[in-house]
Design a protein around this motif. Sequence first.
Motif, PDB file in Angstrom:
ATOM      1  N   ARG A  19       0.836  -1.214   0.000  1.00  0.00           N
ATOM      2  CA  ARG A  19       0.000   0.000   0.000  1.00  0.00           C
ATOM      3  C   ARG A  19       0.868   1.260   0.000  1.00  0.00           C
ATOM      4  O   ARG A  19       1.547   1.557   0.977  1.00  0.00           O
ATOM      5  N   LEU A  20       0.817   1.986  -1.104  1.00  0.00           N
ATOM      6  CA  LEU A  20       1.552   3.247  -1.235  1.00  0.00           C
ATOM      7  C   LEU A  20       0.581   4.247  -1.850  1.00  0.00           C
ATOM      8  O   LEU A  20       0.431   4.330  -3.068  1.00  0.00           O
ATOM      9  N   GLU A  21      -0.131   4.970  -0.991  1.00  0.00           N
ATOM     10  CA  GLU A  21      -1.177   5.878  -1.469  1.00  0.00           C
ATOM     11  C   GLU A  21      -1.571   6.854  -0.367  1.00  0.00           C
ATOM     12  O   GLU A  21      -1.264   6.655   0.803  1.00  0.00           O
ATOM     13  N   THR A  22      -2.313   7.910  -0.794  1.00  0.00           N
ATOM     14  CA  THR A  22      -2.806   8.910   0.147  1.00  0.00           C
ATOM     15  C   THR A  22      -4.240   8.565   0.549  1.00  0.00           C
ATOM     16  O   THR A  22      -5.026   8.104  -0.286  1.00  0.00           O
ATOM     17  N   GLU A  23      -4.559   8.773   1.812  1.00  0.00           N
ATOM     18  CA  GLU A  23      -5.944   8.607   2.261  1.00  0.00           C
ATOM     19  C   GLU A  23      -6.362   9.881   2.984  1.00  0.00           C
ATOM     20  O   GLU A  23      -5.583  10.453   3.754  1.00  0.00           O
ATOM     21  N   THR A  24      -7.589  10.337   2.703  1.00  0.00           N
ATOM     22  CA  THR A  24      -8.134  11.486   3.438  1.00  0.00           C
ATOM     23  C   THR A  24      -9.137  10.948   4.441  1.00  0.00           C
ATOM     24  O   THR A  24     -10.135  10.331   4.058  1.00  0.00           O
TER      25      THR A  24
ATOM     26  N   LYS B 237      -4.845  13.948   6.737  1.00  0.00           N
ATOM     27  CA  LYS B 237      -4.196  13.405   5.533  1.00  0.00           C
ATOM     28  C   LYS B 237      -3.170  12.349   5.946  1.00  0.00           C
ATOM     29  O   LYS B 237      -2.285  12.626   6.758  1.00  0.00           O
ATOM     30  N   VAL B 238      -3.310  11.169   5.363  1.00  0.00           N
ATOM     31  CA  VAL B 238      -2.409  10.060   5.693  1.00  0.00           C
ATOM     32  C   VAL B 238      -1.779   9.532   4.404  1.00  0.00           C
ATOM     33  O   VAL B 238      -2.474   9.340   3.402  1.00  0.00           O
ATOM     34  N   VAL B 239      -0.467   9.339   4.430  1.00  0.00           N
ATOM     35  CA  VAL B 239       0.205   8.636   3.323  1.00  0.00           C
ATOM     36  C   VAL B 239       0.575   7.252   3.850  1.00  0.00           C
ATOM     37  O   VAL B 239       1.275   7.134   4.856  1.00  0.00           O
ATOM     38  N   HIS B 240       0.070   6.219   3.197  1.00  0.00           N
ATOM     39  CA  HIS B 240       0.374   4.844   3.620  1.00  0.00           C
ATOM     40  C   HIS B 240       1.573   4.314   2.810  1.00  0.00           C
ATOM     41  O   HIS B 240       1.635   4.501   1.589  1.00  0.00           O
ATOM     42  N   ASN B 241       2.489   3.653   3.502  1.00  0.00           N
ATOM     43  CA  ASN B 241       3.657   3.037   2.849  1.00  0.00           C
ATOM     44  C   ASN B 241       3.998   1.776   3.642  1.00  0.00           C
ATOM     45  O   ASN B 241       4.870   1.776   4.496  1.00  0.00           O
ATOM     46  N   TYR B 242       3.278   0.677   3.349  1.00  0.00           N
ATOM     47  CA  TYR B 242       3.515  -0.552   4.119  1.00  0.00           C
ATOM     48  C   TYR B 242       3.116  -1.791   3.317  1.00  0.00           C
ATOM     49  O   TYR B 242       2.400  -1.690   2.313  1.00  0.00           O
TER      50      TYR B 242
ATOM     51  N   LYS C 189       8.813   7.828  -3.220  1.00  0.00           N
ATOM     52  CA  LYS C 189       7.456   8.023  -3.744  1.00  0.00           C
ATOM     53  C   LYS C 189       6.506   8.500  -2.648  1.00  0.00           C
ATOM     54  O   LYS C 189       5.633   9.341  -2.889  1.00  0.00           O
ATOM     55  N   ALA C 190       6.654   7.983  -1.430  1.00  0.00           N
ATOM     56  CA  ALA C 190       5.795   8.440  -0.319  1.00  0.00           C
ATOM     57  C   ALA C 190       6.057   9.921  -0.037  1.00  0.00           C
ATOM     58  O   ALA C 190       5.131  10.690   0.248  1.00  0.00           O
ATOM     59  N   THR C 191       7.317  10.313  -0.160  1.00  0.00           N
ATOM     60  CA  THR C 191       7.669  11.731   0.076  1.00  0.00           C
ATOM     61  C   THR C 191       7.029  12.621  -0.990  1.00  0.00           C
ATOM     62  O   THR C 191       6.575  13.732  -0.694  1.00  0.00           O
ATOM     63  N   GLU C 192       6.976  12.126  -2.228  1.00  0.00           N
ATOM     64  CA  GLU C 192       6.293  12.909  -3.286  1.00  0.00           C
ATOM     65  C   GLU C 192       4.822  13.108  -2.910  1.00  0.00           C
ATOM     66  O   GLU C 192       4.255  14.191  -3.120  1.00  0.00           O
ATOM     67  N   LEU C 193       4.197  12.077  -2.349  1.00  0.00           N
ATOM     68  CA  LEU C 193       2.778  12.203  -1.953  1.00  0.00           C
ATOM     69  C   LEU C 193       2.631  13.220  -0.817  1.00  0.00           C
ATOM     70  O   LEU C 193       1.683  14.019  -0.804  1.00  0.00           O
ATOM     71  N   VAL C 194       3.573  13.211   0.126  1.00  0.00           N
ATOM     72  CA  VAL C 194       3.525  14.190   1.235  1.00  0.00           C
ATOM     73  C   VAL C 194       3.638  15.597   0.655  1.00  0.00           C
ATOM     74  O   VAL C 194       2.876  16.507   1.010  1.00  0.00           O
TER      75      VAL C 194
ATOM     76  N   GLN D 115       2.881  16.645  -2.342  1.00  0.00           N
ATOM     77  CA  GLN D 115       1.646  17.019  -3.067  1.00  0.00           C
ATOM     78  C   GLN D 115       0.578  17.505  -2.086  1.00  0.00           C
ATOM     79  O   GLN D 115      -0.114  18.479  -2.342  1.00  0.00           O
ATOM     80  N   ILE D 116       0.453  16.820  -0.955  1.00  0.00           N
ATOM     81  CA  ILE D 116      -0.558  17.221   0.044  1.00  0.00           C
ATOM     82  C   ILE D 116      -0.233  18.620   0.563  1.00  0.00           C
ATOM     83  O   ILE D 116      -1.114  19.487   0.645  1.00  0.00           O
ATOM     84  N   LEU D 117       1.035  18.865   0.875  1.00  0.00           N
ATOM     85  CA  LEU D 117       1.418  20.166   1.437  1.00  0.00           C
ATOM     86  C   LEU D 117       1.238  21.275   0.395  1.00  0.00           C
ATOM     87  O   LEU D 117       0.768  22.363   0.718  1.00  0.00           O
ATOM     88  N   ASP D 118       1.586  20.975  -0.881  1.00  0.00           N
ATOM     89  CA  ASP D 118       1.426  21.982  -1.946  1.00  0.00           C
ATOM     90  C   ASP D 118      -0.035  22.337  -2.116  1.00  0.00           C
ATOM     91  O   ASP D 118      -0.401  23.493  -2.249  1.00  0.00           O
TER      92      ASP D 118
END
Length: 334
Positions: free
Chosen positions: A284-289, A298-303, A319-324, A326-329
Amino acid sequence: MPKIAVIGGGVVGMSTAVNVIESIPGARVTVYAERITPDTTSDGAAGIFRADCPPGVPAERAKEWLALSFQHYGSIAYSAEAAKAGISPLSGYDIYTSEQPGSMLSLEVIFQYRSVTKEELAKLPMNFRSGYFMSTVYVECQLYLPWLMKRFASHGGRILKQRVENLDQFVGEYDVVVNCAGGGNKTLLPDPAVYGMRGQLIRVRAPWVKQFCYANKGDLGYIIPNTSNVVLGGTRQRDNYNLVPNEDDKKMIWEKCCKLLPSLKSSEWLYDWVGVRPFREPLRLETETRIVGGKVQKVVHNYGHGSDGVAMSWGTAVKATELVRQILDTSSKL
Ligand SMILES: Cc1cc2nc3c(=O)[nH]c(=O)nc-3n(C[C@H](O)[C@H](O)[C@H](O)COP(=O)(O)OP(=O)(O)OC[C@H]3O[C@@H](n4cnc5c(N)ncnc54)[C@H](O)[C@@H]3O)c2cc1C
């Protein structure tokens, strides 16, 4: 200044924490981990960079993670940091009793590989019929995790050794929560798609062993030199969470490995170890709201890195950092 929590202090959590703190300017990052090195699953891993496509993940996606990871590990292996980081070049055989060798996604990203010849196989013990000789790296997490922790601390990162009972506890406190709790997600979320695969191994002192050998994807044993010892494996027992080394497993591992390399009979036994590989299908590598009490989290899952988490960890952390980011931007534009 964005505030980010990372749950998990294994190789996935620490790689993600380092990536986040180094690539998001001003980020204040706190790692929450029930266990830290030397007591995580990652600490016991054999640490070879050799990976198949994780179940349920498209091959192209997994290959990108592996390529990012190997770029990172390969450059450390040939840097002055290699010994401290526990990362070194490692060559050896990946061999099969079948006419065709098994698939292996990592082949295309490592330093080099070639198919073995029939003449070469005839010189090896047992009846192997196909395989590769390859140059890759090992990543010894008992050295690599402290090295990552030091790197994280040098940027002002904090590590709190504590269990997280529920993601709700972070609502309103952090801009993003990154979940790298591995097999802990079976109860933390809870995620029913998470399952464990028990692995037992033996560590011995055998300084004359310089090459790895991986036979039938490990079913016929594996021998992996690390910095000061050699790993002999192993077992793969699904849904088995027993962390106590088992004498039958030990005997079976020993016999398999001695068949592959009879000189191991002269090695010195150091210790047995058991870990449970944290699988999730798919990883699981994705963002969940999440909405908790009317508030957005906002949660980024990486497990769920299963058998190859050491090999995959840096790539999925990037890749998880890219998702973080994107959320902050997105939230800064609102
Ligand atoms: C025998 C064996 C051999 C292996 N060999 C290799 C190999 O050669 N190469 C390879 O690439 N991979 C190998 N692996 C796989 C690799 O070990 C795993 O894929 C990897 O360690 C997963 O890393 P992780 O950080 O997700 O999990 P972990 O190392 O288990 O870390 C999880 C972290 O989350 C924390 N946590 C969990 N729940 C909570 C909670 N509720 N609150 C706070 N913290 C929590 C834990 O305390 C820990 O800090 C092997 C595994 C085994 C068992």
